[in-house]
Design a protein around this motif. Structure first.
Motif, PDB file in Angstrom:
ATOM      1  N   LEU A  90       0.821  -1.212   0.000  1.00 46.37           N
ATOM      2  CA  LEU A  90       0.000   0.000   0.000  1.00 46.37           C
ATOM      3  C   LEU A  90       0.858   1.267   0.000  1.00 46.37           C
ATOM      4  O   LEU A  90       0.378   2.349  -0.351  1.00 46.37           O
ATOM      5  CB  LEU A  90      -0.921   0.008   1.224  1.00 46.37           C
ATOM      6  CG  LEU A  90      -2.011  -1.071   1.278  1.00 46.37           C
ATOM      7  CD1 LEU A  90      -2.756  -1.001   2.596  1.00 46.37           C
ATOM      8  CD2 LEU A  90      -2.973  -0.912   0.109  1.00 46.37           C
ATOM      9  N   PHE A  91       2.122   1.102   0.376  1.00 40.96           N
ATOM     10  CA  PHE A  91       2.984   2.277   0.485  1.00 40.96           C
ATOM     11  C   PHE A  91       3.989   2.381  -0.656  1.00 40.96           C
ATOM     12  O   PHE A  91       4.927   3.184  -0.600  1.00 40.96           O
ATOM     13  CB  PHE A  91       3.736   2.237   1.832  1.00 40.96           C
ATOM     14  CG  PHE A  91       2.839   2.355   3.026  1.00 40.96           C
ATOM     15  CD1 PHE A  91       2.487   3.600   3.517  1.00 40.96           C
ATOM     16  CD2 PHE A  91       2.321   1.220   3.645  1.00 40.96           C
ATOM     17  CE1 PHE A  91       1.644   3.720   4.610  1.00 40.96           C
ATOM     18  CE2 PHE A  91       1.491   1.327   4.747  1.00 40.96           C
ATOM     19  CZ  PHE A  91       1.136   2.592   5.232  1.00 40.96           C
ATOM     20  N   GLN A  92       3.796   1.591  -1.707  1.00 43.49           N
ATOM     21  CA  GLN A  92       4.771   1.631  -2.797  1.00 43.49           C
ATOM     22  C   GLN A  92       4.753   2.960  -3.560  1.00 43.49           C
ATOM     23  O   GLN A  92       5.725   3.319  -4.237  1.00 43.49           O
ATOM     24  CB  GLN A  92       4.519   0.479  -3.770  1.00 43.49           C
ATOM     25  CG  GLN A  92       3.176   0.481  -4.436  1.00 43.49           C
ATOM     26  CD  GLN A  92       2.958  -0.761  -5.302  1.00 43.49           C
ATOM     27  OE1 GLN A  92       3.923  -1.417  -5.680  1.00 43.49           O
ATOM     28  NE2 GLN A  92       1.710  -1.072  -5.596  1.00 43.49           N
ATOM     29  N   ASN A  93       3.660   3.694  -3.432  1.00 47.37           N
ATOM     30  CA  ASN A  93       3.574   5.018  -4.059  1.00 47.37           C
ATOM     31  C   ASN A  93       3.403   6.117  -3.003  1.00 47.37           C
ATOM     32  O   ASN A  93       2.732   7.128  -3.237  1.00 47.37           O
ATOM     33  CB  ASN A  93       2.409   5.063  -5.050  1.00 47.37           C
ATOM     34  CG  ASN A  93       2.615   4.111  -6.210  1.00 47.37           C
ATOM     35  OD1 ASN A  93       3.708   4.054  -6.795  1.00 47.37           O
ATOM     36  ND2 ASN A  93       1.581   3.355  -6.557  1.00 47.37           N
ATOM     37  N   ALA A  94       4.012   5.857  -1.841  1.00 51.26           N
ATOM     38  CA  ALA A  94       3.902   6.834  -0.750  1.00 51.26           C
ATOM     39  C   ALA A  94       4.433   8.197  -1.193  1.00 51.26           C
ATOM     40  O   ALA A  94       5.408   8.300  -1.951  1.00 51.26           O
ATOM     41  CB  ALA A  94       4.688   6.337   0.460  1.00 51.26           C
ATOM     42  N   ARG A  95       3.795   9.251  -0.698  1.00 51.74           N
ATOM     43  CA  ARG A  95       4.142  10.607  -1.137  1.00 51.74           C
ATOM     44  C   ARG A  95       5.140  11.292  -0.201  1.00 51.74           C
ATOM     45  O   ARG A  95       5.622  12.385  -0.520  1.00 51.74           O
ATOM     46  CB  ARG A  95       2.868  11.458  -1.255  1.00 51.74           C
ATOM     47  CG  ARG A  95       1.928  10.942  -2.325  1.00 51.74           C
ATOM     48  CD  ARG A  95       0.715  11.833  -2.470  1.00 51.74           C
ATOM     49  NE  ARG A  95      -0.178  11.346  -3.521  1.00 51.74           N
ATOM     50  CZ  ARG A  95      -1.301  11.945  -3.890  1.00 51.74           C
ATOM     51  NH1 ARG A  95      -1.664  13.073  -3.284  1.00 51.74           N
ATOM     52  NH2 ARG A  95      -2.055  11.430  -4.832  1.00 51.74           N
ATOM     53  N   THR A  96       5.410  10.645   0.929  1.00 55.47           N
ATOM     54  CA  THR A  96       6.418  11.223   1.820  1.00 55.47           C
ATOM     55  C   THR A  96       7.710  10.439   1.689  1.00 55.47           C
ATOM     56  O   THR A  96       7.686   9.212   1.501  1.00 55.47           O
ATOM     57  CB  THR A  96       5.959  11.197   3.292  1.00 55.47           C
ATOM     58  OG1 THR A  96       5.804   9.839   3.704  1.00 55.47           O
ATOM     59  CG2 THR A  96       4.642  11.941   3.452  1.00 55.47           C
ATOM     60  N   VAL A  97       8.828  11.147   1.797  1.00 53.98           N
ATOM     61  CA  VAL A  97      10.133  10.513   1.633  1.00 53.98           C
ATOM     62  C   VAL A  97      10.363   9.436   2.677  1.00 53.98           C
ATOM     63  O   VAL A  97      10.869   8.343   2.384  1.00 53.98           O
ATOM     64  CB  VAL A  97      11.262  11.583   1.712  1.00 53.98           C
ATOM     65  CG1 VAL A  97      12.637  10.915   1.668  1.00 53.98           C
ATOM     66  CG2 VAL A  97      11.123  12.587   0.598  1.00 53.98           C
ATOM     67  N   GLU A  98       9.956   9.696   3.936  1.00 54.21           N
ATOM     68  CA  GLU A  98      10.201   8.755   5.023  1.00 54.21           C
ATOM     69  C   GLU A  98       9.460   7.433   4.794  1.00 54.21           C
ATOM     70  O   GLU A  98      10.021   6.356   4.961  1.00 54.21           O
ATOM     71  CB  GLU A  98       9.767   9.364   6.368  1.00 54.21           C
ATOM     72  CG  GLU A  98      10.598  10.546   6.820  1.00 54.21           C
ATOM     73  CD  GLU A  98      10.169  11.849   6.144  1.00 54.21           C
ATOM     74  OE1 GLU A  98       9.180  11.821   5.364  1.00 54.21           O
ATOM     75  OE2 GLU A  98      10.828  12.875   6.379  1.00 54.21           O
ATOM     76  N   LYS A  99       8.199   7.535   4.392  1.00 51.27           N
ATOM     77  CA  LYS A  99       7.410   6.316   4.175  1.00 51.27           C
ATOM     78  C   LYS A  99       7.884   5.550   2.944  1.00 51.27           C
ATOM     79  O   LYS A  99       7.905   4.319   2.932  1.00 51.27           O
ATOM     80  CB  LYS A  99       5.925   6.662   4.040  1.00 51.27           C
ATOM     81  CG  LYS A  99       5.288   7.082   5.357  1.00 51.27           C
ATOM     82  CD  LYS A  99       3.793   7.309   5.210  1.00 51.27           C
ATOM     83  CE  LYS A  99       3.177   7.678   6.559  1.00 51.27           C
ATOM     84  NZ  LYS A  99       1.708   7.895   6.465  1.00 51.27           N
TER      85      LYS A  99
END
Length: 258
Positions: A90-99
């Protein structure tokens, strides 16, 4: 008093058959001192000698049950593994650098263990344990927290521990169990039981005041109880046109009746 009570022992499962033999042996032992018939004494001893092995054979079913439980536990563990991987994706397109950084770190780790669900039991458990150990340590533990995957990891750890515990139980059960030919023992026991029962029926039929009459009475009470259980458990269909009751036996199985 009805001298002979029919009993179709092929309808008894293994546990019920052991219970029938146990009740019979207990009765025969109780009246052993009052019965001077050598045939009764010999057959009683043979049944008594065979009973422990027959009881032991019930543990073989426990091994089979453990295997079923283990398969179910592994299924749940693999579902938990898939849930963890799915949650991570679910986080493969995360918008924050940390995530996004946390996702890539965990994704690289998971890639090393992707064969864990399909490997053999020992290798699979070793891989899962290794994965969980690394997830519990920084920097992976921090990434798990960052992506809020703590519950998914906890579920995987719990199901892994349960499945491995069942695996150890099954290994221990298999290593200590002696293979018992329960079918052969049952066949021999029923043969001895039938000889003894028919012998008692013949004696009481010839002499209504025979000393063995009380033994036969108790054995008949036991048989009546199991016959009633069979009647309740195995309801057979009758042909409406002929009112004929049909009983079908498994192929190659002898009819156990006296």
């Amino acid at each position: 008093m009805k001298i002979r009570i029919p009993l179709y022992a092929q309808h008894l499962n293994q546990a019920e058959f052991v219970q029938l033999m146990s009740s019979t042996v207990d009765t025969l032992k109780q009246y052993r001192s009052s019965c001077n018939d050598p045939m009764v004494a010999d057959l009683t001893q043979r049944l008594e000698d065979s009973l422990p092995l027959m009881k032991e054979s019930l543990k073989q079913k426990r091994g089979s049950d453990l295997t079923k439980e283990l398969k179910q536990a592994l299924k749940i563990r693999n579902i938990d593994f898939s849930a963890f991987v799915g949650g991570l994706k679910l986080f493969q397109n995360a918008r924050t650098v940390e995530k996004l950084k946390a996702y890539r770190l965990l994704q690289e780790l998971v890639e090393l263990y992707k064969t864990a669900p399909t490997a053999n039991m020992q290798e699979s458990s070793a891989l899962m344990d290794s994965l969980l150990a690394r997830l519990a340590q920084p920097p992976y533990s921090e990434a798990v927290t960052m992506l809020m995957l703590e519950e998914a990891v906890a579920n995987l750890r719990d199901s892994q521990e349960k499945s491995y515990s069942l695996y150890l139980q099954r290994c221990q059960d298999t290593s200590t169990r002696v293979k018992i030919d329960s079918a052969k023992i049952r066949k021999n026991m029923f043969k001895d039981y039938s000889l003894l029962y028919n012998h008692l029926v013949n004696k009481v039929s010839y002499d209504a005041n025979a000393s063995e009459k009380v033994i036969l009475q108790i054995l008949n009470d036991i048989r009546q109880d199991f016959s009633e259980r069979n009647r309740q458990k195995n309801k057979v269909e009758s042909n409406p046109s002929t009112n004929e009751i049909k009983t079908v036996l498994p192929q190659g199985k002898e009819l156990e009746t006296t």
